[in-house]
Design an enzyme around this catalytic site. Structure first.
Site, PDB file in Angstrom:
ATOM      1  N   CYS A   1      15.069   9.350  -7.100  1.00 24.30           N
ATOM      2  CA  CYS A   1      15.918  10.148  -6.416  1.00 24.30           C
ATOM      3  C   CYS A   1      17.408   9.732  -6.364  1.00 24.30           C
ATOM      4  O   CYS A   1      17.574   8.799  -6.748  1.00 24.30           O
ATOM      5  CB  CYS A   1      15.170  10.208  -5.079  1.00 24.30           C
ATOM      6  SG  CYS A   1      15.737   8.865  -3.951  1.00 24.30           S
TER       7      CYS A   1
ATOM      8  N   ARG B   1      -1.367   8.710  -2.600  1.00 22.77           N
ATOM      9  CA  ARG B   1      -0.688   7.477  -1.734  1.00 22.77           C
ATOM     10  C   ARG B   1       0.313   6.780  -2.635  1.00 22.77           C
ATOM     11  O   ARG B   1       0.599   7.502  -3.559  1.00 22.77           O
ATOM     12  CB  ARG B   1      -1.949   6.723  -1.389  1.00 22.77           C
ATOM     13  CG  ARG B   1      -2.768   6.399  -2.535  1.00 22.77           C
ATOM     14  CD  ARG B   1      -3.862   5.322  -2.203  1.00 22.77           C
ATOM     15  NE  ARG B   1      -4.632   5.110  -3.497  1.00 22.77           N
ATOM     16  CZ  ARG B   1      -5.606   4.291  -3.600  1.00 22.77           C
ATOM     17  NH1 ARG B   1      -5.853   3.510  -2.267  1.00 22.77           N
ATOM     18  NH2 ARG B   1      -6.361   4.100  -4.530  1.00 22.77           N
TER      19      ARG B   1
ATOM     20  N   GLU C   1      -9.281  -7.831  -2.751  1.00 19.70           N
ATOM     21  CA  GLU C   1     -10.414  -6.767  -3.252  1.00 19.70           C
ATOM     22  C   GLU C   1     -11.081  -7.051  -4.304  1.00 19.70           C
ATOM     23  O   GLU C   1     -10.580  -7.482  -5.178  1.00 19.70           O
ATOM     24  CB  GLU C   1      -9.557  -5.236  -3.147  1.00 19.70           C
ATOM     25  CG  GLU C   1      -8.768  -4.767  -2.248  1.00 19.70           C
ATOM     26  CD  GLU C   1      -8.225  -3.285  -2.853  1.00 19.70           C
ATOM     27  OE1 GLU C   1      -8.684  -2.820  -3.662  1.00 19.70           O
ATOM     28  OE2 GLU C   1      -7.293  -3.029  -2.017  1.00 19.70           O
TER      29      GLU C   1
ATOM     30  N   ASN D   1       0.144  -1.100   0.565  1.00 19.44           N
ATOM     31  CA  ASN D   1      -0.957  -1.642  -0.286  1.00 19.44           C
ATOM     32  C   ASN D   1      -0.380  -1.130  -1.878  1.00 19.44           C
ATOM     33  O   ASN D   1       0.105  -0.339  -2.228  1.00 19.44           O
ATOM     34  CB  ASN D   1      -2.084  -0.466   0.058  1.00 19.44           C
ATOM     35  CG  ASN D   1      -3.366  -0.655  -0.805  1.00 19.44           C
ATOM     36  OD1 ASN D   1      -4.105  -1.477  -0.285  1.00 19.44           O
ATOM     37  ND2 ASN D   1      -3.810   0.144  -1.808  1.00 19.44           N
ATOM     38  N   GLU D   2      -0.835  -2.206  -2.542  1.00 17.78           N
ATOM     39  CA  GLU D   2      -0.675  -1.944  -3.999  1.00 17.78           C
ATOM     40  C   GLU D   2       0.661  -1.603  -4.395  1.00 17.78           C
ATOM     41  O   GLU D   2       0.668  -0.558  -5.171  1.00 17.78           O
ATOM     42  CB  GLU D   2      -1.938  -1.514  -4.567  1.00 17.78           C
ATOM     43  CG  GLU D   2      -2.863  -2.427  -4.663  1.00 17.78           C
ATOM     44  CD  GLU D   2      -4.357  -1.826  -5.533  1.00 17.78           C
ATOM     45  OE1 GLU D   2      -4.295  -0.665  -6.159  1.00 17.78           O
ATOM     46  OE2 GLU D   2      -5.337  -2.470  -5.945  1.00 17.78           O
TER      47      GLU D   2
ATOM     48  N   TRP E   1     -13.647   4.445 -10.718  1.00 11.31           N
ATOM     49  CA  TRP E   1     -12.638   5.135 -11.344  1.00 11.31           C
ATOM     50  C   TRP E   1     -12.339   4.717 -12.834  1.00 11.31           C
ATOM     51  O   TRP E   1     -11.279   4.885 -13.520  1.00 11.31           O
ATOM     52  CB  TRP E   1     -11.153   4.619 -10.814  1.00 11.31           C
ATOM     53  CG  TRP E   1     -11.298   3.167 -10.255  1.00 11.31           C
ATOM     54  CD1 TRP E   1     -11.421   2.556  -9.024  1.00 11.31           C
ATOM     55  CD2 TRP E   1     -10.996   2.022 -11.203  1.00 11.31           C
ATOM     56  NE1 TRP E   1     -11.085   1.449  -8.972  1.00 11.31           N
ATOM     57  CE2 TRP E   1     -10.654   0.808 -10.153  1.00 11.31           C
ATOM     58  CE3 TRP E   1     -10.081   1.992 -12.507  1.00 11.31           C
ATOM     59  CZ2 TRP E   1     -10.323  -0.399 -10.654  1.00 11.31           C
ATOM     60  CZ3 TRP E   1      -9.773   0.614 -12.797  1.00 11.31           C
ATOM     61  CH2 TRP E   1      -9.988  -0.492 -11.862  1.00 11.31           C
TER      62      TRP E   1
ATOM     63  N   PHE F   1     -17.983   7.757  -3.912  1.00 10.97           N
ATOM     64  CA  PHE F   1     -18.945   7.013  -4.862  1.00 10.97           C
ATOM     65  C   PHE F   1     -18.481   5.471  -5.288  1.00 10.97           C
ATOM     66  O   PHE F   1     -19.018   4.924  -6.142  1.00 10.97           O
ATOM     67  CB  PHE F   1     -19.354   7.502  -5.722  1.00 10.97           C
ATOM     68  CG  PHE F   1     -20.068   8.909  -5.375  1.00 10.97           C
ATOM     69  CD1 PHE F   1     -21.379   9.142  -4.637  1.00 10.97           C
ATOM     70  CD2 PHE F   1     -19.492  10.152  -5.565  1.00 10.97           C
ATOM     71  CE1 PHE F   1     -21.837  10.151  -4.243  1.00 10.97           C
ATOM     72  CE2 PHE F   1     -20.183  11.343  -5.228  1.00 10.97           C
ATOM     73  CZ  PHE F   1     -21.264  11.294  -4.512  1.00 10.97           C
ATOM     74  N   HIS F   2     -17.374   5.064  -4.605  1.00 13.60           N
ATOM     75  CA  HIS F   2     -17.162   3.554  -5.213  1.00 13.60           C
ATOM     76  C   HIS F   2     -17.897   2.650  -4.355  1.00 13.60           C
ATOM     77  O   HIS F   2     -18.404   2.876  -3.243  1.00 13.60           O
ATOM     78  CB  HIS F   2     -15.580   3.488  -4.587  1.00 13.60           C
ATOM     79  CG  HIS F   2     -15.100   2.059  -5.221  1.00 13.60           C
ATOM     80  ND1 HIS F   2     -15.465   0.918  -4.732  1.00 13.60           N
ATOM     81  CD2 HIS F   2     -14.020   1.868  -5.831  1.00 13.60           C
ATOM     82  CE1 HIS F   2     -14.666  -0.145  -5.351  1.00 13.60           C
ATOM     83  NE2 HIS F   2     -13.871   0.638  -6.097  1.00 13.60           N
TER      84      HIS F   2
ATOM     85  N   CYS G   1       9.856   6.785  -1.129  1.00 11.69           N
ATOM     86  CA  CYS G   1      10.949   6.347  -1.748  1.00 11.69           C
ATOM     87  C   CYS G   1      11.287   5.121  -1.040  1.00 11.69           C
ATOM     88  O   CYS G   1      11.482   5.060   0.380  1.00 11.69           O
ATOM     89  CB  CYS G   1      11.854   7.368  -1.725  1.00 11.69           C
ATOM     90  SG  CYS G   1      13.588   6.663  -1.593  1.00 11.69           S
TER      91      CYS G   1
END
Ligand code: GLA
Ligand code: ZN
Length: 669
Positions: free
Chosen positions: A160, A114, A308, A152-153, A316, A358-359, A118
């Site tokens: 490029c 994710r 969040e 997102n984030e 992670w 599993f988060h 560009c």
């Protein structure tokens, strides 16, 4: 004031991914029941839903999302609606490879993961605007939809050909001529001179990394690219409903973009906070994250949203530890104490597959509501309902720390002293911590945004290597007008092109500080020097020791050893109505405490509570409430000068017993 005027209460909920469960209507139904039970009042929807919202190019399927939003709304649960640009569908990558990023090695990324787009690609822009418009037309005026969550984030750069060309155009706008660019980038060094704009490529391990001016400009350009993309999405959705505010979720681990600059393009700052509780003394983790909560509040000088956080653990890190009992409420209310108007989670329910199965989640694979995590989450929901008086309240600070992204980039790149290890952010945190420990509220300002220094009584400027935006004049005026300033070593060295100032350092401030800095010595990890005060107190100096030449300042402490023993390492100088302090070396944590005892003596800055607190316990004031937080694993007894009421329990007392990792929210009677 409310960040979400359509729903002016504390938000409690988080990322909800019904897209993973559309074949399980029973689970979707159960989710709403469980949310009500957990006192969840708001979820974020659609963050990674593009493939489902537009399964084929130009074919939009928004009904499933509409049904979810409606069902939640029937139960009073609001929606923060995301635009899906954080992850694009496979058909798009297949048909238009230009939407994918090119990395710093000039390799085009493949479909997958994710945050891999560009920002310049016209196709990506067009597709993003089309889906955003479709979402806005359908949902922007829905009574349940209270905020846009753009992408997102956002992070990273694209190398490029399109982005390279935009970089050259950006440089042309900034410098006008190649001569001006060559001068700013000091290209007389190593035969770097450019004679054609087309010769310029972005900094890359495959090419040029030693042109510091160019690297700095690349970061500025990347910030502008990101801002331009944010405005593209913002303007698209706000063209449909200008009333609905937008946010992007920030991440303190990312340093790619200047967040003070980026915050200008959004209505609400939100961020994702994942503290490593229980991996070191909890008070240290609390210091790191408390500082970032203050930073997020400062970006727009208004409350922010915790977008969040994990309800239990993440998946992670190398070691993924659970939060011990109490820590979830404590950690959540720490954010509120520093200015958050929400406690949102990643994630509501664990998926059955994928990298985040599993988060931590409010609802585990068991689907149960009698788990420890579910109870802890419910406790937070109940607590927030009791704290409504604090919602929207400001944090009033009389102290300000300068923190500047461009200075951070310049210090990260500098080939000097402790190369690659200047620890700018850690140093700022260490200074912030001394104030926080004492219950003194702190704002942050960057070098452009600090137009209002006169509202503060104390300004701290750690490692202010780069000066820009006329900060030296602002600091001079601040001290002249009666303010107290603390600067530290290696300051006032370069200008905003990262070119060294000629003449004495700190540039433009030597008369304010009553000294000039002459040489910077660097200590190895196993070396130290001593900081000696006149009354016999001693401290320990590490890493950086600057030798300064006094020009009217008073030595508060001197070096204890080496050839510069006896020369000042902490100085004070009266200037105008105020005082300018200079800390020429880096003290260890305990010794920095002694420096602050000296600095704060006589300043009488307001404190959250006027009582000494046990080690590991802190008090933070927001509005009329004082958040008393116990970061120790043992029970702590705190005596207060007069009775307070705990808004969480209703208890009135002049003494509170906080359990291990306990928190109380006190209001004066
Ligand atoms: C980030 C992302 C989320 C999720 C969490 C996991 O913050 O925004 O989508 O991956 O991390 O902690
Ligand atoms: Zn690109």
């Amino acid at each position: 004031m409310s960040l979400t005027p359509k729903f002016p209460v504390f938000l409690h909920g988080g990322d909800y991914n019904p897209d993973q469960w559309l074949d399980r209507p029973d689970i979707l139904q159960r989710d709403v029941e469980l949310m009500e039970k957990a006192h969840v009042n708001c979820v974020s929807l659609g963050i990674f839903s593009w493939a489902l919202l537009e399964p084929e190019e130009g074919v939009y399927q928004l009904d499933w999302l509409g049904e979810i939003i409606d069902r939640l709304w029937q139960h009073g649960i609001r929606t923060i609606l995301a635009t899906p640009s954080g992850a694009r569908p496979a058909w798009m990558a297949q048909k238009y490879p230009e939407v994918l990023r090119v990395d710093a090695h000039f390799r085009r990324r493949h479909f997958g993961e994710r945050h891999n787009h560009c920002p310049s690609s016209p196709v990506f822009r067009e597709k993003t605007a089309a889906i955003d418009r479709a979402l806005a037309e359908r949902f922007a005026s829905h009574p349940a939809v209270i905020l846009w969550h753009l992408s997102n984030e956002l992070s990273g750069d694209c190398f490029c050909p399109l982005c390279q060309q935009r970089f050259r155009e950006w440089l042309q706008r900034r410098y006008g001529t190649l001569d001006a660019l060559n001068a700013a980038w000091w290209t007389g060094f190593w035969s770097m001179r450019y004679t054609d704009w087309q010769q310029i490529e972005p900094p890359s391990p495959e090419g040029q990394m030693s042109n510091l001016g160019m690297r700095l400009d690349w970061r500025r350009f990347s910030t502008d690219q990101c801002r331009d993309f944010i405005r593209w999405e913002r303007d698209t959705v706000q063209a449909v409903n200008p009333e609905l505010p937008v946010t992007v979720n920030l991440m303190h681990r990312f340093w790619d973009y200047d967040y003070f600059a980026l915050a200008e393009d959004i209505d609400v700052v939100s961020w994702d906070s994942y503290p490593e509780w229980h991996t070191k003394p909890e008070i240290e983790t609390a210091a790191e994250y408390g500082m970032w909560h203050d930073m997020m509040r400062s970006l727009k000088d208004q409350p922010f949203l915790l977008m969040e956080s994990t309800p239990s653990l993440v998946n992670w890190k190398d070691v993924n530890k659970l939060k011990k009992p109490g820590m979830h409420l404590l950690s959540s209310l720490q954010a509120v104490a520093h200015g958050s108007d929400s406690v949102q989670y990643f994630q509501w329910r664990k998926g059955r597959g994928g990298a985040e199965m599993f988060h931590g989640a409010v609802v585990d694979h068991s689907g149960r509501d009698d788990t420890r995590t579910f109870r802890q989450v419910t406790e937070v929901g109940l607590a927030l309902e009791k704290l409504q008086a604090v919602h929207g309240a400001p944090v009033e600070a009389q102290c300000c720390i300068l923190y500047d992204w461009e200075n951070r980039w310049a210090l990260d790149m500098v080939q000097a002293a402790r190369r690659g290890d200047m620890r700018y952010t850690e140093t700022v945190t260490a200074h912030w911590r001394e104030l926080w420990k004492r219950g003194i509220s702190v704002d942050f300002r960057d070098l452009r945004a600090c137009t209002d220094l006169s509202r503060y009584r104390l300004v701290i400027a750690p490692l202010l290597f780069m000066l820009r935006g006329g900060i030296e004049e602002k600091l001079r005026a601040f001290v002249e007008g009666g303010g107290t300033l603390l600067m530290t070593c290696f300051s006032g060295v370069v200008n905003e092109d990262d070119l060294a100032f000629l003449g004495d350092a700190p540039h433009g401030l030597t008369d304010v500080l009553g000294l000039r800095a002459e040489e910077l010595d660097t200590l190895g990890d196993d070396e130290s020097n001593e900081m000696r005060f006149a009354d016999g107190r001693c401290g320990r100096l590490i890493r950086l020791c600057e030798v300064v030449v006094p020009q009217g300042c008073e030595a508060v402490a001197v070096y204890g050893s080496d050839y510069y023993a006896g020369q000042p390492c902490l100085t004070r100088h009266a200037y105008g109505q105020g005082q300018a302090w200079y800390l020429a070396a880096e003290p260890d944590a305990a010794s920095l405490g002694v420096v602050y005892d000296e600095l704060l003596r006589g300043l009488s800055l307001p404190r959250a509570l006027n009582v000494p607190l046990p080690e590991g316990v802190v008090a933070v004031r927001r509005g009329s409430a004082v958040f008393l937080q116990n970061y120790t694993g043992t029970r702590q007894r705190i005596g207060l000068p007069h009775p307070f009421r705990d808004l969480l329990t209703g208890q009135e007392a002049a003494e509170f017993l906080l359990p291990a990792f306990g928190v109380a929210v006190l209001e004066e009677r």
